[in-house]
Design a protein around this motif. Structure first.
Motif, PDB file in Angstrom:
ATOM      1  N   PHE A 141     -25.168  48.131 -75.788  1.00 15.21           N
ATOM      2  CA  PHE A 141     -25.560  47.533 -77.063  1.00 15.21           C
ATOM      3  C   PHE A 141     -25.074  46.090 -77.133  1.00 15.21           C
ATOM      4  CE2 PHE A 141     -25.105  52.103 -77.775  1.00 15.21           C
ATOM      5  CZ  PHE A 141     -26.357  52.405 -78.288  1.00 15.21           C
ATOM      6  N   LEU A 142     -26.007  45.174 -77.117  1.00 15.64           N
ATOM      7  CA  LEU A 142     -25.687  43.760 -77.115  1.00 15.64           C
ATOM      8  C   LEU A 142     -25.144  43.311 -78.469  1.00 15.64           C
ATOM      9  CD1 LEU A 142     -25.934  41.093 -75.467  1.00 15.64           C
ATOM     10  CD2 LEU A 142     -28.178  40.794 -76.547  1.00 15.64           C
ATOM     11  N   GLY A 143     -24.087  42.503 -78.413  1.00 18.54           N
ATOM     12  CA  GLY A 143     -23.544  41.915 -79.631  1.00 18.54           C
ATOM     13  C   GLY A 143     -22.806  42.874 -80.531  1.00 18.54           C
ATOM     14  N   LYS A 144     -22.374  44.013 -79.995  1.00 17.89           N
ATOM     15  CA  LYS A 144     -21.692  45.014 -80.811  1.00 17.89           C
ATOM     16  C   LYS A 144     -20.225  45.203 -80.401  1.00 17.89           C
ATOM     17  CE  LYS A 144     -25.496  45.953 -83.014  1.00 17.89           C
ATOM     18  NZ  LYS A 144     -25.690  45.483 -84.404  1.00 17.89           N
ATOM     19  N   GLU A 168     -17.422  43.862 -81.447  1.00 13.95           N
ATOM     20  CA  GLU A 168     -16.494  44.042 -82.557  1.00 13.95           C
ATOM     21  C   GLU A 168     -16.633  45.434 -83.163  1.00 13.95           C
ATOM     22  OE1 GLU A 168     -13.493  42.959 -85.316  1.00 13.95           O
ATOM     23  OE2 GLU A 168     -14.163  42.096 -83.412  1.00 13.95           O
ATOM     24  N   THR A 169     -17.860  45.908 -83.311  1.00 19.44           N
ATOM     25  CA  THR A 169     -18.088  47.251 -83.845  1.00 19.44           C
ATOM     26  C   THR A 169     -17.509  48.309 -82.922  1.00 19.44           C
ATOM     27  OG1 THR A 169     -20.135  46.495 -84.902  1.00 19.44           O
ATOM     28  CG2 THR A 169     -19.840  48.864 -84.655  1.00 19.44           C
ATOM     29  N   VAL A 170     -17.712  48.132 -81.620  1.00 18.99           N
ATOM     30  CA  VAL A 170     -17.165  49.076 -80.643  1.00 18.99           C
ATOM     31  C   VAL A 170     -15.645  49.102 -80.724  1.00 18.99           C
ATOM     32  CG1 VAL A 170     -16.844  49.488 -78.167  1.00 18.99           C
ATOM     33  CG2 VAL A 170     -19.118  48.948 -79.062  1.00 18.99           C
ATOM     34  N   ARG A 171     -15.037  47.936 -80.834  1.00 16.85           N
ATOM     35  CA  ARG A 171     -13.570  47.868 -80.914  1.00 16.85           C
ATOM     36  C   ARG A 171     -13.066  48.629 -82.144  1.00 16.85           C
ATOM     37  NH1 ARG A 171      -9.515  44.933 -83.213  1.00 16.85           N
ATOM     38  NH2 ARG A 171     -10.984  43.774 -84.493  1.00 16.85           N
ATOM     39  N   LEU A 172     -13.724  48.436 -83.269  1.00 16.54           N
ATOM     40  CA  LEU A 172     -13.307  49.134 -84.490  1.00 16.54           C
ATOM     41  C   LEU A 172     -13.514  50.642 -84.369  1.00 16.54           C
ATOM     42  CD1 LEU A 172     -14.634  46.719 -87.266  1.00 16.54           C
ATOM     43  CD2 LEU A 172     -12.259  47.080 -86.571  1.00 16.54           C
ATOM     44  N   MET A 173     -14.576  51.057 -83.708  1.00 15.73           N
ATOM     45  CA  MET A 173     -14.805  52.494 -83.505  1.00 15.73           C
ATOM     46  C   MET A 173     -13.684  53.122 -82.693  1.00 15.73           C
ATOM     47  SD  MET A 173     -18.923  52.589 -82.756  1.00 15.73           S
ATOM     48  CE  MET A 173     -18.899  54.339 -82.344  1.00 15.73           C
ATOM     49  N   LEU A 174     -13.251  52.427 -81.653  1.00 18.30           N
ATOM     50  CA  LEU A 174     -12.170  52.959 -80.821  1.00 18.30           C
ATOM     51  C   LEU A 174     -10.841  52.945 -81.568  1.00 18.30           C
ATOM     52  CD1 LEU A 174     -13.020  51.490 -77.310  1.00 18.30           C
ATOM     53  CD2 LEU A 174     -13.488  53.761 -78.214  1.00 18.30           C
ATOM     54  N   VAL A 175     -10.614  51.921 -82.382  1.00 18.60           N
ATOM     55  CA  VAL A 175      -9.403  51.892 -83.204  1.00 18.60           C
ATOM     56  C   VAL A 175      -9.395  53.084 -84.158  1.00 18.60           C
ATOM     57  CG1 VAL A 175      -8.217  50.640 -85.050  1.00 18.60           C
ATOM     58  CG2 VAL A 175      -9.027  49.408 -83.042  1.00 18.60           C
ATOM     59  N   ALA A 176     -10.538  53.367 -84.773  1.00 19.71           N
ATOM     60  CA  ALA A 176     -10.635  54.514 -85.681  1.00 19.71           C
ATOM     61  C   ALA A 176     -10.328  55.815 -84.949  1.00 19.71           C
ATOM     62  CB  ALA A 176     -12.031  54.575 -86.308  1.00 19.71           C
ATOM     63  N   ALA A 177     -10.901  55.975 -83.757  1.00 22.68           N
ATOM     64  CA  ALA A 177     -10.685  57.204 -82.999  1.00 22.68           C
ATOM     65  C   ALA A 177      -9.231  57.357 -82.578  1.00 22.68           C
ATOM     66  CB  ALA A 177     -11.595  57.218 -81.767  1.00 22.68           C
ATOM     67  N   VAL A 178      -8.607  56.267 -82.133  1.00 24.18           N
ATOM     68  CA  VAL A 178      -7.215  56.316 -81.688  1.00 24.18           C
ATOM     69  C   VAL A 178      -6.269  56.583 -82.857  1.00 24.18           C
ATOM     70  CG1 VAL A 178      -5.331  54.914 -80.762  1.00 24.18           C
ATOM     71  CG2 VAL A 178      -7.556  54.902 -79.635  1.00 24.18           C
ATOM     72  N   LEU A 198     -11.736  51.982 -91.961  1.00 18.61           N
ATOM     73  CA  LEU A 198     -12.327  50.843 -91.257  1.00 18.61           C
ATOM     74  C   LEU A 198     -13.795  50.718 -91.637  1.00 18.61           C
ATOM     75  CD1 LEU A 198     -10.212  52.287 -88.934  1.00 18.61           C
ATOM     76  CD2 LEU A 198     -10.687  50.052 -87.975  1.00 18.61           C
ATOM     77  N   ARG A 199     -14.233  49.476 -91.784  1.00 20.21           N
ATOM     78  CA  ARG A 199     -15.614  49.220 -92.164  1.00 20.21           C
ATOM     79  C   ARG A 199     -16.155  48.084 -91.303  1.00 20.21           C
ATOM     80  NH1 ARG A 199     -13.506  49.008 -98.372  1.00 20.21           N
ATOM     81  NH2 ARG A 199     -13.045  51.241 -98.572  1.00 20.21           N
ATOM     82  N   GLY A 200     -17.299  48.308 -90.717  1.00 19.82           N
ATOM     83  CA  GLY A 200     -17.897  47.313 -89.842  1.00 19.82           C
ATOM     84  C   GLY A 200     -19.314  46.981 -90.269  1.00 19.82           C
ATOM     85  N   ARG A 201     -19.697  45.738 -90.043  1.00 24.86           N
ATOM     86  CA  ARG A 201     -21.037  45.274 -90.381  1.00 24.86           C
ATOM     87  C   ARG A 201     -21.902  45.281 -89.132  1.00 24.86           C
ATOM     88  NH1 ARG A 201     -24.223  44.656 -94.934  1.00 24.86           N
ATOM     89  NH2 ARG A 201     -26.061  43.518 -94.242  1.00 24.86           N
ATOM     90  N   SER A 202     -23.099  45.849 -89.235  1.00 23.71           N
ATOM     91  CA  SER A 202     -24.044  45.883 -88.119  1.00 23.71           C
ATOM     92  C   SER A 202     -25.322  45.185 -88.554  1.00 23.71           C
ATOM     93  CB  SER A 202     -24.337  47.330 -87.700  1.00 23.71           C
ATOM     94  OG  SER A 202     -25.173  47.377 -86.569  1.00 23.71           O
ATOM     95  N   ASP A 203     -25.562  43.993 -88.001  1.00 22.03           N
ATOM     96  CA  ASP A 203     -26.710  43.182 -88.408  1.00 22.03           C
ATOM     97  C   ASP A 203     -27.670  42.966 -87.249  1.00 22.03           C
ATOM     98  OD1 ASP A 203     -26.262  42.536 -91.195  1.00 22.03           O
ATOM     99  OD2 ASP A 203     -24.550  41.336 -90.531  1.00 22.03           O
ATOM    100  N   ASN A 204     -28.862  42.483 -87.579  1.00 20.85           N
ATOM    101  CA  ASN A 204     -29.795  42.059 -86.547  1.00 20.85           C
ATOM    102  C   ASN A 204     -29.219  40.850 -85.796  1.00 20.85           C
ATOM    103  OD1 ASN A 204     -32.091  43.858 -87.056  1.00 20.85           O
ATOM    104  ND2 ASN A 204     -32.232  42.795 -89.021  1.00 20.85           N
ATOM    105  N   LEU A 205     -29.534  40.742 -84.520  1.00 19.35           N
ATOM    106  CA  LEU A 205     -29.022  39.634 -83.712  1.00 19.35           C
ATOM    107  C   LEU A 205     -29.798  38.353 -83.989  1.00 19.35           C
ATOM    108  CD1 LEU A 205     -28.380  41.318 -80.255  1.00 19.35           C
ATOM    109  CD2 LEU A 205     -26.731  40.769 -82.042  1.00 19.35           C
ATOM    110  N   PHE A 215     -31.736  37.049 -78.715  1.00 19.43           N
ATOM    111  CA  PHE A 215     -32.857  37.955 -78.903  1.00 19.43           C
ATOM    112  C   PHE A 215     -33.501  38.393 -77.588  1.00 19.43           C
ATOM    113  CE2 PHE A 215     -37.089  39.307 -80.322  1.00 19.43           C
ATOM    114  CZ  PHE A 215     -36.711  40.204 -81.302  1.00 19.43           C
ATOM    115  N   GLN A 216     -33.638  37.472 -76.628  1.00 21.48           N
ATOM    116  CA  GLN A 216     -34.275  37.867 -75.366  1.00 21.48           C
ATOM    117  C   GLN A 216     -33.415  38.875 -74.614  1.00 21.48           C
ATOM    118  OE1 GLN A 216     -36.273  34.852 -73.269  1.00 21.48           O
ATOM    119  NE2 GLN A 216     -36.445  35.978 -71.349  1.00 21.48           N
ATOM    120  N   ASP A 217     -32.107  38.657 -74.611  1.00 25.49           N
ATOM    121  CA  ASP A 217     -31.212  39.640 -73.988  1.00 25.49           C
ATOM    122  C   ASP A 217     -31.316  40.981 -74.696  1.00 25.49           C
ATOM    123  OD1 ASP A 217     -30.312  37.880 -72.099  1.00 25.49           O
ATOM    124  OD2 ASP A 217     -28.568  37.244 -73.256  1.00 25.49           O
TER     125      ASP A 217
END
Length: 263
Positions: A23-26, A28-38, A171-178, A183-185
């Motif tokens: 998942f491109l550009g995510k 920060e979201t991934v980091r927060l997900m792992l922090v939540a799980a840990v 924890l709360r994370g924002r997921s927006d359009n890139l 965009f090409q990536d």
């Protein structure tokens, strides 16, 4: 057998790399997900439709060997769909019980899409599940094995009746359009992701981490939280009240729970 800390850390890093490469550009979201799980806490992902909120959690659940429950909530969703149907045989004998096999009360990782659209009956039961890890049915409290819950919503709730559940997501994370630069990536990654789904390659993914390893990490928090120095607590108190002075709501419960993120 519980893995050593160093190996758990390596496996967490491997989970993060897999999610970030998919998942491109995510990051920060991934980091927060792992922090939540840990930390054994819960996370809310907020953003418009089509920004990979659901896909992120689903792939994370595939990479962790733990019992998983997922549901898309609406105002018509009934408690039976989340907590299990009533046990008719037990009910005939005068006992109010639910058949909870494969349902939320027996799950270790939970994903509730559009969580704030649920009925008050479901939301009220979630309060105890998320905070105390307790589910009440028929006057009996059942301890649930929940490790972390993830919620998704298109917007932050502004209804006072929803604030209690909103507060449970530490924890709360924002997921927006890139943006256009990425965009090409995004198109390249998206095509690869779609091809993998068509080829069922995600079904062949092997878990990189076990639920019992996360539970072992959670068990270490008690001693570590008792050893937080008074000097840090004094500085932390000042920070919390400074945030509140800026008009940002931080409940006492959240203020205490956030200490887990510093240890």
């Amino acid at each position: 057998m519980t893995l050593p800390k160093t190996e758990i850390a390596q496996r967490l890093s491997a989970v993060a790399r897999t999610l970030e490469s998919t998942f491109l550009g995510k990051s920060e979201t991934v980091r927060l997900m792992l922090v939540a799980a840990v930390a054994g806490e819960h996370m809310l992902l907020v953003g418009p439709p089509g920004t990979a909120k659901s896909a992120l959690v689903r792939l994370f659940a595939k990479l962790v060997d733990a019992r998983y429950f997922e549901y898309l909530l609406t105002r018509f969703t009934e408690p039976n769909e989340i907590f299990g149907p009533i046990d008719i045989q037990a009910f005939r004998q005068g006992n109010y019980q639910r058949r909870m096999e494969g349902m939320l009360p027996q799950a270790e990782i939970v994903f509730l899409d559009e969580v704030f659209k649920a009925s008050s009956a479901i939301l009220n039961s979630l309060l105890g599940v998320l905070n105390e890890r307790l589910y009440t049915v028929g006057g009996t409290q059942i301890r649930v094995p929940l490790l972390s819950a993830f919620g998704a919503s298109n917007e932050v709730p502004n209804d006072e009746d929803l604030m209690a559940v909103f507060d449970r997501f530490l924890l709360r994370g924002r997921s927006d359009n890139l943006d256009s630069y990425h965009f090409q990536d995004l198109l390249v990654r998206g095509l690869e992701h779609a091809a993998n789904k068509i080829a069922d390659e995600y079904d062949e993914l092997q878990p990189m981490l076990r639920g019992e390893d996360l539970r072992a990490v959670h068990a270490q928090f008690a001693q570590r939280m008792r050893s937080i120095p008074e000097s840090f607590l004094s500085q932390y108190k000042g920070l919390v009240f400074q945030i509140r002075a800026e008009g940002v709501s931080v409940s006492d419960r959240r203020a205490v729970k956030m200490l887990k993120l510093f240890v």
